[in-house]
Design a protein around this motif. Sequence first.
Motif, PDB file in Angstrom:
ATOM      1  N   LEU A 199      -8.287  -7.315  11.442  1.00 40.20           N
ATOM      2  CA  LEU A 199      -8.737  -5.976  11.005  1.00 40.20           C
ATOM      3  C   LEU A 199      -7.501  -5.083  11.670  1.00 40.20           C
ATOM      4  N   ASN A 200      -7.721  -3.708  10.933  1.00 42.26           N
ATOM      5  CA  ASN A 200      -6.940  -2.561  10.576  1.00 42.26           C
ATOM      6  C   ASN A 200      -7.834  -1.465  11.465  1.00 42.26           C
ATOM      7  N   HIS A 201      -7.570  -0.456  11.964  1.00 44.69           N
ATOM      8  CA  HIS A 201      -8.482   0.370  12.604  1.00 44.69           C
ATOM      9  C   HIS A 201      -9.709   1.249  11.979  1.00 44.69           C
ATOM     10  N   ILE A 202      -9.847   1.130  10.979  1.00 40.81           N
ATOM     11  CA  ILE A 202     -11.197   1.201  10.303  1.00 40.81           C
ATOM     12  C   ILE A 202     -11.649   0.208  10.025  1.00 40.81           C
ATOM     13  N   GLY A 203     -11.347  -0.689  10.072  1.00 41.33           N
ATOM     14  CA  GLY A 203     -12.134  -1.979  10.514  1.00 41.33           C
ATOM     15  C   GLY A 203     -11.759  -3.718   8.628  1.00 41.33           C
ATOM     16  N   LEU A 204     -10.827  -2.948   8.018  1.00 38.68           N
ATOM     17  CA  LEU A 204     -10.643  -4.007   6.456  1.00 38.68           C
ATOM     18  C   LEU A 204      -9.434  -4.468   6.664  1.00 38.68           C
ATOM     19  N   ASP A 205      -9.558  -5.565   6.492  1.00 39.53           N
ATOM     20  CA  ASP A 205      -8.737  -7.075   6.365  1.00 39.53           C
ATOM     21  C   ASP A 205      -7.031  -6.101   6.279  1.00 39.53           C
ATOM     22  N   LYS A 206      -6.247  -6.491   7.340  1.00 38.10           N
ATOM     23  CA  LYS A 206      -4.628  -6.024   8.161  1.00 38.10           C
ATOM     24  C   LYS A 206      -4.158  -6.168   5.891  1.00 38.10           C
ATOM     25  N   ASP A 207      -3.709  -7.410   5.908  1.00 38.81           N
ATOM     26  CA  ASP A 207      -3.045  -8.043   4.779  1.00 38.81           C
ATOM     27  C   ASP A 207      -3.439  -7.251   3.351  1.00 38.81           C
ATOM     28  N   LYS A 208      -4.844  -7.265   3.492  1.00 47.07           N
ATOM     29  CA  LYS A 208      -5.277  -6.540   2.221  1.00 47.07           C
ATOM     30  C   LYS A 208      -5.139  -4.816   1.781  1.00 47.07           C
ATOM     31  N   SER A 209      -5.319  -4.905   3.172  1.00 45.33           N
ATOM     32  CA  SER A 209      -4.982  -2.924   3.412  1.00 45.33           C
ATOM     33  C   SER A 209      -3.291  -3.024   2.712  1.00 45.33           C
ATOM     34  N   LYS A 210      -2.787  -3.625   3.302  1.00 45.81           N
ATOM     35  CA  LYS A 210      -1.516  -3.715   2.743  1.00 45.81           C
ATOM     36  C   LYS A 210      -0.943  -3.625   1.652  1.00 45.81           C
ATOM     37  N   GLU A 211      -1.541  -4.186   0.869  1.00 49.93           N
ATOM     38  CA  GLU A 211      -1.397  -4.664  -0.377  1.00 49.93           C
ATOM     39  C   GLU A 211      -1.684  -3.181  -1.010  1.00 49.93           C
ATOM     40  N   LEU A 212      -3.142  -2.959  -0.831  1.00 53.28           N
ATOM     41  CA  LEU A 212      -3.574  -1.366  -1.262  1.00 53.28           C
ATOM     42  C   LEU A 212      -2.975  -0.209  -0.990  1.00 53.28           C
ATOM     43  N   GLY A 213      -2.079  -0.193   0.022  1.00 50.25           N
ATOM     44  CA  GLY A 213      -1.755   0.781   0.672  1.00 50.25           C
ATOM     45  C   GLY A 213      -0.208   0.212  -1.140  1.00 50.25           C
ATOM     46  N   GLU A 214       0.566  -0.793  -0.648  1.00 48.77           N
ATOM     47  CA  GLU A 214       1.423  -0.290  -1.705  1.00 48.77           C
ATOM     48  C   GLU A 214       0.820  -0.094  -3.311  1.00 48.77           C
ATOM     49  N   LYS A 215       0.080  -0.635  -3.345  1.00 47.59           N
ATOM     50  CA  LYS A 215      -0.153   0.256  -4.878  1.00 47.59           C
ATOM     51  C   LYS A 215      -0.644   1.366  -4.815  1.00 47.59           C
ATOM     52  N   LEU A 216      -1.319   2.278  -3.883  1.00 47.01           N
ATOM     53  CA  LEU A 216      -1.286   4.203  -3.636  1.00 47.01           C
ATOM     54  C   LEU A 216      -0.418   4.884  -3.554  1.00 47.01           C
ATOM     55  N   ASN A 217       1.195   3.598  -3.101  1.00 46.66           N
ATOM     56  CA  ASN A 217       2.681   4.208  -3.430  1.00 46.66           C
ATOM     57  C   ASN A 217       2.648   4.981  -4.358  1.00 46.66           C
ATOM     58  N   ALA A 218       2.527   2.970  -4.868  1.00 52.91           N
ATOM     59  CA  ALA A 218       2.857   3.608  -6.969  1.00 52.91           C
ATOM     60  C   ALA A 218       2.357   4.512  -7.675  1.00 52.91           C
ATOM     61  N   LEU A 219       0.807   5.255  -7.011  1.00 46.24           N
ATOM     62  CA  LEU A 219       0.477   6.070  -7.417  1.00 46.24           C
ATOM     63  C   LEU A 219       0.661   7.412  -6.848  1.00 46.24           C
ATOM     64  N   LEU A 220       1.150   7.350  -5.603  1.00 49.19           N
ATOM     65  CA  LEU A 220       1.647   8.322  -5.232  1.00 49.19           C
ATOM     66  C   LEU A 220       3.491   8.886  -5.764  1.00 49.19           C
ATOM     67  N   ALA A 221       3.691   8.110  -6.383  1.00 48.72           N
ATOM     68  CA  ALA A 221       4.990   7.935  -7.100  1.00 48.72           C
ATOM     69  C   ALA A 221       4.649   8.272  -8.075  1.00 48.72           C
ATOM     70  N   ASN A 222       3.703   7.677  -9.310  1.00 50.36           N
ATOM     71  CA  ASN A 222       3.454   8.620 -10.571  1.00 50.36           C
ATOM     72  C   ASN A 222       3.242   9.686 -11.069  1.00 50.36           C
ATOM     73  N   TYR A 223       1.874  10.075  -9.577  1.00 50.73           N
ATOM     74  CA  TYR A 223       1.268  11.478  -9.424  1.00 50.73           C
ATOM     75  C   TYR A 223       2.536  12.371  -9.180  1.00 50.73           C
ATOM     76  N   SER A 224       3.895  11.893  -8.263  1.00 52.07           N
ATOM     77  CA  SER A 224       5.404  12.706  -7.610  1.00 52.07           C
ATOM     78  C   SER A 224       5.804  13.553  -9.037  1.00 52.07           C
ATOM     79  N   ILE A 225       5.974  12.776 -10.046  1.00 51.93           N
ATOM     80  CA  ILE A 225       6.751  12.190 -10.787  1.00 51.93           C
ATOM     81  C   ILE A 225       5.851  13.153 -12.462  1.00 51.93           C
ATOM     82  N   PHE A 226       4.536  13.087 -12.287  1.00 51.80           N
ATOM     83  CA  PHE A 226       4.135  13.842 -13.444  1.00 51.80           C
ATOM     84  C   PHE A 226       3.965  15.433 -12.436  1.00 51.80           C
ATOM     85  N   TYR A 227       3.764  15.352 -11.496  1.00 52.09           N
ATOM     86  CA  TYR A 227       3.574  16.924 -10.786  1.00 52.09           C
ATOM     87  C   TYR A 227       5.042  17.569 -10.899  1.00 52.09           C
TER      88      TYR A 227
END
Length: 159
Positions: free
Chosen positions: A4-32
Amino acid sequence: MSKLNHIGLDKDKSKELGEKLNALLANYSIFYQNTRGYHWNIKGDTFFELHQKFEELYNDLFIKIDDVAERILTLGGTPNHNYSAYITQSVIKESKQVTDGKEAVREILNAYKSIIKLQREILELSDELGDEGTNALMSDYISEQEKKVWMYSSYISDQ
């Protein structure tokens, strides 16, 4: 070692989620940045109303960029911060210089279509993970953006 990570979520799945959020960050940045360009370069009889609307939009995107980056950090990841990564990761492409208001609005609608789709994928993944923080963020964004899609669509409607 804990799975578990520091907020109690599965580390591997949190990493996968973070990668998806980085894709969102990229899209938001280009959109911006595209929206900044629409704001700067818009011409014609709709200049005053669209200039204002595009400023509202890029200010909103600026806040969302920060929110998404901070969510990635909360999950234990590292937000990407360079445009070279954004360009390769983003579905939204850099806009050419757009001076026509309806063309800019069409590009905004296409960007929202891509972003809302990605946010729904993130919402599904965060729901599986039991990540209420990301769920709430994505749910709020989707509701708000669906309304904006309706409004921008109404603006370019010929009916």
